[in-house]
Design a protein around this motif. Sequence first.
Motif, PDB file in Angstrom:
ATOM      1  N   LEU A   1      28.173  -0.644  32.486  1.00 56.13           N
ATOM      2  CA  LEU A   1      27.983   0.774  32.183  1.00 56.13           C
ATOM      3  C   LEU A   1      28.967   1.592  33.024  1.00 56.13           C
ATOM      4  CD1 LEU A   1      24.534   2.392  31.721  1.00 56.13           C
ATOM      5  CD2 LEU A   1      26.212   3.574  33.093  1.00 56.13           C
ATOM      6  N   MET A   2      29.684   2.506  32.364  1.00 58.55           N
ATOM      7  CA  MET A   2      30.667   3.350  33.047  1.00 58.55           C
ATOM      8  C   MET A   2      30.132   4.756  33.317  1.00 58.55           C
ATOM      9  SD  MET A   2      33.055   1.187  33.388  1.00 58.55           S
ATOM     10  CE  MET A   2      34.262   2.287  34.099  1.00 58.55           C
ATOM     11  N   THR A   3      29.477   5.364  32.344  1.00 56.68           N
ATOM     12  CA  THR A   3      28.943   6.715  32.495  1.00 56.68           C
ATOM     13  C   THR A   3      27.832   6.924  31.483  1.00 56.68           C
ATOM     14  OG1 THR A   3      29.520   9.067  32.550  1.00 56.68           O
ATOM     15  CG2 THR A   3      30.595   7.736  30.884  1.00 56.68           C
ATOM     16  N   MET A   4      27.025   7.967  31.692  1.00 47.25           N
ATOM     17  CA  MET A   4      25.951   8.265  30.755  1.00 47.25           C
ATOM     18  C   MET A   4      25.646   9.760  30.798  1.00 47.25           C
ATOM     19  SD  MET A   4      22.793   6.456  32.792  1.00 47.25           S
ATOM     20  CE  MET A   4      21.545   6.985  31.604  1.00 47.25           C
ATOM     21  N   SER A   5      25.106  10.253  29.669  1.00 52.13           N
ATOM     22  CA  SER A   5      24.783  11.669  29.548  1.00 52.13           C
ATOM     23  C   SER A   5      23.677  11.826  28.511  1.00 52.13           C
ATOM     24  CB  SER A   5      26.029  12.470  29.161  1.00 52.13           C
ATOM     25  OG  SER A   5      25.735  13.851  29.102  1.00 52.13           O
ATOM     26  N   LEU A   6      23.217  13.075  28.332  1.00 57.89           N
ATOM     27  CA  LEU A   6      22.121  13.375  27.412  1.00 57.89           C
ATOM     28  C   LEU A   6      22.666  13.987  26.131  1.00 57.89           C
ATOM     29  CD1 LEU A   6      19.034  13.696  26.856  1.00 57.89           C
ATOM     30  CD2 LEU A   6      19.223  15.965  27.878  1.00 57.89           C
ATOM     31  N   LEU A   7      22.181  13.507  24.984  1.00 55.57           N
ATOM     32  CA  LEU A   7      22.439  14.122  23.683  1.00 55.57           C
ATOM     33  C   LEU A   7      21.199  14.923  23.298  1.00 55.57           C
ATOM     34  CD1 LEU A   7      24.116  12.573  20.582  1.00 55.57           C
ATOM     35  CD2 LEU A   7      21.966  13.765  20.321  1.00 55.57           C
ATOM     36  N   ASP A   8      21.338  16.230  23.261  1.00 52.50           N
ATOM     37  CA  ASP A   8      20.216  17.125  22.951  1.00 52.50           C
ATOM     38  C   ASP A   8      20.567  17.936  21.707  1.00 52.50           C
ATOM     39  OD1 ASP A   8      17.973  18.636  22.928  1.00 52.50           O
ATOM     40  OD2 ASP A   8      18.392  19.737  24.781  1.00 52.50           O
ATOM     41  N   GLN A   9      20.056  17.487  20.552  1.00 55.99           N
ATOM     42  CA  GLN A   9      20.267  18.193  19.296  1.00 55.99           C
ATOM     43  C   GLN A   9      19.092  19.158  19.115  1.00 55.99           C
ATOM     44  OE1 GLN A   9      20.483  15.653  15.869  1.00 55.99           O
ATOM     45  NE2 GLN A   9      21.357  17.225  14.547  1.00 55.99           N
ATOM     46  N   LYS A  10      19.267  20.396  19.576  1.00 60.20           N
ATOM     47  CA  LYS A  10      18.163  21.350  19.648  1.00 60.20           C
ATOM     48  C   LYS A  10      17.679  21.780  18.276  1.00 60.20           C
ATOM     49  CE  LYS A  10      19.746  23.103  24.104  1.00 60.20           C
ATOM     50  NZ  LYS A  10      20.198  24.279  24.880  1.00 60.20           N
ATOM     51  N   SER A  11      18.557  21.766  17.270  1.00 60.50           N
ATOM     52  CA  SER A  11      18.128  22.202  15.943  1.00 60.50           C
ATOM     53  C   SER A  11      17.107  21.261  15.335  1.00 60.50           C
ATOM     54  CB  SER A  11      19.350  22.309  15.022  1.00 60.50           C
ATOM     55  OG  SER A  11      20.002  21.049  14.914  1.00 60.50           O
ATOM     56  N   ARG A  12      17.149  19.981  15.699  1.00 60.75           N
ATOM     57  CA  ARG A  12      16.186  18.992  15.185  1.00 60.75           C
ATOM     58  C   ARG A  12      15.203  18.524  16.249  1.00 60.75           C
ATOM     59  NH1 ARG A  12      17.719  16.836  10.187  1.00 60.75           N
ATOM     60  NH2 ARG A  12      19.834  17.364   9.529  1.00 60.75           N
ATOM     61  N   GLY A  13      15.315  19.020  17.457  1.00 58.43           N
ATOM     62  CA  GLY A  13      14.431  18.568  18.520  1.00 58.43           C
ATOM     63  C   GLY A  13      14.634  17.112  18.870  1.00 58.43           C
ATOM     64  N   PHE A  14      15.875  16.611  18.726  1.00 59.68           N
ATOM     65  CA  PHE A  14      16.176  15.193  18.948  1.00 59.68           C
ATOM     66  C   PHE A  14      16.928  15.034  20.263  1.00 59.68           C
ATOM     67  CE2 PHE A  14      19.104  11.592  18.587  1.00 59.68           C
ATOM     68  CZ  PHE A  14      18.230  10.571  18.252  1.00 59.68           C
ATOM     69  N   GLN A  15      16.478  14.085  21.071  1.00 55.71           N
ATOM     70  CA  GLN A  15      17.157  13.763  22.322  1.00 55.71           C
ATOM     71  C   GLN A  15      17.382  12.263  22.421  1.00 55.71           C
ATOM     72  OE1 GLN A  15      15.018  15.348  25.680  1.00 55.71           O
ATOM     73  NE2 GLN A  15      15.822  17.412  25.387  1.00 55.71           N
ATOM     74  N   ALA A  16      18.545  11.894  22.941  1.00 56.80           N
ATOM     75  CA  ALA A  16      18.906  10.488  23.118  1.00 56.80           C
ATOM     76  C   ALA A  16      19.807  10.371  24.336  1.00 56.80           C
ATOM     77  CB  ALA A  16      19.595   9.942  21.866  1.00 56.80           C
ATOM     78  N   VAL A  17      19.992   9.143  24.778  1.00 63.27           N
ATOM     79  CA  VAL A  17      20.849   8.853  25.928  1.00 63.27           C
ATOM     80  C   VAL A  17      22.150   8.259  25.416  1.00 63.27           C
ATOM     81  CG1 VAL A  17      21.081   7.571  28.083  1.00 63.27           C
ATOM     82  CG2 VAL A  17      18.863   8.463  27.397  1.00 63.27           C
ATOM     83  N   MET A  18      23.268   8.850  25.827  1.00 63.35           N
ATOM     84  CA  MET A  18      24.588   8.337  25.482  1.00 63.35           C
ATOM     85  C   MET A  18      25.128   7.542  26.667  1.00 63.35           C
ATOM     86  SD  MET A  18      26.287  11.613  23.541  1.00 63.35           S
ATOM     87  CE  MET A  18      26.183  12.629  25.007  1.00 63.35           C
ATOM     88  N   VAL A  19      25.567   6.310  26.387  1.00 64.17           N
ATOM     89  CA  VAL A  19      26.012   5.389  27.426  1.00 64.17           C
ATOM     90  C   VAL A  19      27.430   4.942  27.105  1.00 64.17           C
ATOM     91  CG1 VAL A  19      25.537   3.233  28.619  1.00 64.17           C
ATOM     92  CG2 VAL A  19      23.648   4.609  27.772  1.00 64.17           C
ATOM     93  N   GLY A  20      28.368   5.207  28.003  1.00 60.51           N
ATOM     94  CA  GLY A  20      29.736   4.722  27.854  1.00 60.51           C
ATOM     95  C   GLY A  20      29.893   3.370  28.512  1.00 60.51           C
ATOM     96  N   LEU A  21      30.375   2.388  27.748  1.00 69.73           N
ATOM     97  CA  LEU A  21      30.479   1.011  28.224  1.00 69.73           C
ATOM     98  C   LEU A  21      31.936   0.622  28.451  1.00 69.73           C
ATOM     99  CD1 LEU A  21      27.849  -0.642  25.853  1.00 69.73           C
ATOM    100  CD2 LEU A  21      27.495   0.282  28.139  1.00 69.73           C
ATOM    101  N   ALA A  22      32.120  -0.468  29.203  1.00 66.41           N
ATOM    102  CA  ALA A  22      33.467  -0.941  29.527  1.00 66.41           C
ATOM    103  C   ALA A  22      34.158  -1.611  28.354  1.00 66.41           C
ATOM    104  CB  ALA A  22      33.396  -1.905  30.715  1.00 66.41           C
ATOM    105  N   ASN A  23      33.440  -1.905  27.273  1.00 71.61           N
ATOM    106  CA  ASN A  23      34.053  -2.539  26.090  1.00 71.61           C
ATOM    107  C   ASN A  23      34.526  -1.502  25.061  1.00 71.61           C
ATOM    108  OD1 ASN A  23      31.588  -1.625  25.234  1.00 71.61           O
ATOM    109  ND2 ASN A  23      30.957  -3.533  24.250  1.00 71.61           N
ATOM    110  N   GLN A  24      34.797  -0.266  25.525  1.00 72.06           N
ATOM    111  CA  GLN A  24      35.314   0.812  24.696  1.00 72.06           C
ATOM    112  C   GLN A  24      34.335   1.211  23.591  1.00 72.06           C
ATOM    113  OE1 GLN A  24      39.295   0.017  23.317  1.00 72.06           O
ATOM    114  NE2 GLN A  24      39.980  -0.737  25.319  1.00 72.06           N
ATOM    115  N   GLU A  25      33.053   1.234  23.933  1.00 74.28           N
ATOM    116  CA  GLU A  25      32.006   1.665  23.006  1.00 74.28           C
ATOM    117  C   GLU A  25      31.087   2.661  23.707  1.00 74.28           C
ATOM    118  OE1 GLU A  25      31.476  -2.275  20.113  1.00 74.28           O
ATOM    119  OE2 GLU A  25      29.922  -1.721  21.564  1.00 74.28           O
ATOM    120  N   VAL A  26      30.516   3.551  22.903  1.00 81.86           N
ATOM    121  CA  VAL A  26      29.502   4.485  23.380  1.00 81.86           C
ATOM    122  C   VAL A  26      28.233   4.224  22.578  1.00 81.86           C
ATOM    123  CG1 VAL A  26      28.841   6.900  23.648  1.00 81.86           C
ATOM    124  CG2 VAL A  26      31.215   6.221  24.024  1.00 81.86           C
ATOM    125  N   HIS A  27      27.175   3.793  23.265  1.00 79.71           N
ATOM    126  CA  HIS A  27      25.902   3.495  22.616  1.00 79.71           C
ATOM    127  C   HIS A  27      24.940   4.655  22.835  1.00 79.71           C
ATOM    128  CE1 HIS A  27      26.340  -1.180  22.382  1.00 79.71           C
ATOM    129  NE2 HIS A  27      27.448  -0.549  22.055  1.00 79.71           N
TER     130      HIS A  27
END
Length: 588
Positions: free
Chosen positions: A325-351
């Motif tokens: 894991l390289m970095t992480m942040s919050l995805l907060d889509q306020k219009s739909r009330g949706f929250q998720a965790v964004m994770v940047g990985l060393a294999n050039q992917e964001v989960h």
Amino acid sequence: MAAAASSSSESNEANSKWLDAHYDPMANLYTFSSCIALADLHGDGEYKLVVGDLGMAGHTMRLKVYRGTGLASESTLLDLPSAIATFLMDQNEPRTPAVAVASGPFVYVYKNLRPYFKFTLPPLDANPLEQDVWEQAKEDMIDPLTLKEMLEGIRDKAEIPLSVRSLRFLAQDVPEMENFVNLHKGQPIKRQTVITCMSTLKKNMADEDAVSCLVIGTESADVLILDPEAFTILAKMTLPSVPAFLDVMGQFDVEYRVTVACRDGSIYILRRESKRPKYCIELSAQPVGLVRVHKNIVAGCSDETLQGYTQKGKKLWTVYLPAPLMTMSLLDQKSRGFQAVMVGLANQEVHMYRDKNLVDVIRTQDMVTSICFGRYGREDNTLIMTTKGGGLIIKILKRTAVFEEKDTSLGPPVAQSIRLSVPKKTRLYVDQTLRERENAVAMHRVFQMDLYRLRLMAARAYVKALESSLAPVTSTLQEPLKMNAVVQGIGPTFKLTLHIQNTSAGRPSINLLVSFLYDQSLYAMKRAFFKAPMLVPGLNYPIETFVECLSDKGISDVIKVFVLREGQSMPLLTAHINMPVSEGLAAA
């Protein structure tokens, strides 16, 4: 071959939830998630990207501001930035936020992108033994070699660390020691700490454009809360270890909670008026990131795991990542009330994870080092990423994008393929098994008694929660609602505003009633019972009413608010509002 490759890339882009807005591999942005923010710097409704650029090899550190896809302005920084935060300092018009840049022991505050104020951390107490040794060196009572031996002894045994001057002296070669002592022995010893992380805390209102305080974590294992106008220290809390990541929720004048991930591999939770942590969470490895999703805490660790906890420290789940894991942040889509965790990985992917379920994967051209999601320009759902090579990636979430609540990865979960390390049967285990066989009936009775006691305690706690719902959120999936109340005025007439929000995915709420229960000898309300409008998902509905205080004795009481469905007596939401004392009536 080329036609097949182009057609497959077009199909992947059509199936993606994101629009590729901009990619600049030569942007020369070297930063982390803590040094990137989005803010409406000029009050014109167009949000800018504020970046603390680390530069190349510790040089050319700059504060850069992007507008759209181009660089709007940049300012030189004197030292490496450790964190950036945007906050409102006052209620003056126009409502333009200030930019705080943490660098070394200082916080540089920019107003309208111009230097406004510099806050310096208070100095720490120096070691008295170290001061005595340098005083002897000042009077030429000891030579540099003796000074070195005495400082090394103090460094190995003393509880208070040495100052920077002493550490630099111990790093000198023997021929250079005498010159170093002659140069610095006349100056007083100062021990200064530095800032490791920074965040913001609302002062007294929960509105998005409310005044905020700065929350600072230092190398001396302290957490400081600063006043937004005078920049004085409002509160100071001490941790067992150096803080690395901060997450803050609540209001300083009401109630707040500071979640801190520290370098000792633990997460500590601080609350209002507590000098020491109230809860401690021991992680399996060093923390790489910390994000709060609703009321749960999600921590990313260096052992390639993502772990979820409750705010009291109970572990909920663990996800094993396919790469470091390289970095992480919050995805907060306020219009739909949706929250998720964004994770940047060393294999050039964001989960992206909703709880422990993988809901989306973004493949990037380079390893991602920082992630930020929010309003950029005039687009609400924008994802901004910087890469290890200094590139800038901007993506926009499609308005038709819907994230699945279930896991999108194919096949069995990754945790199922990990072999359990079952220990061998020991003598103690065999004896315990025999004892359980011989006393099975008695042990079962004790278990049943404890189970009934637990159920009774749970029922009492549930009734208590229904009676004193301080942060009311419905527990039923049929009517997912949440509500908070704001009281304005000094009396005798108060303005009471209820903010009700439907948090469902796509079903509106209708036929809802709002009722108030209060002491009629103290208060009077024109509308104590009325029908709420239809609640569309994702929107905040303010409902206003007025309360008049009838007493002139300077006392106050609690007003209960109930949200009910038409035809039902059981309330969906319950809130207790502690009314303030009517100062206007008392003054009259």
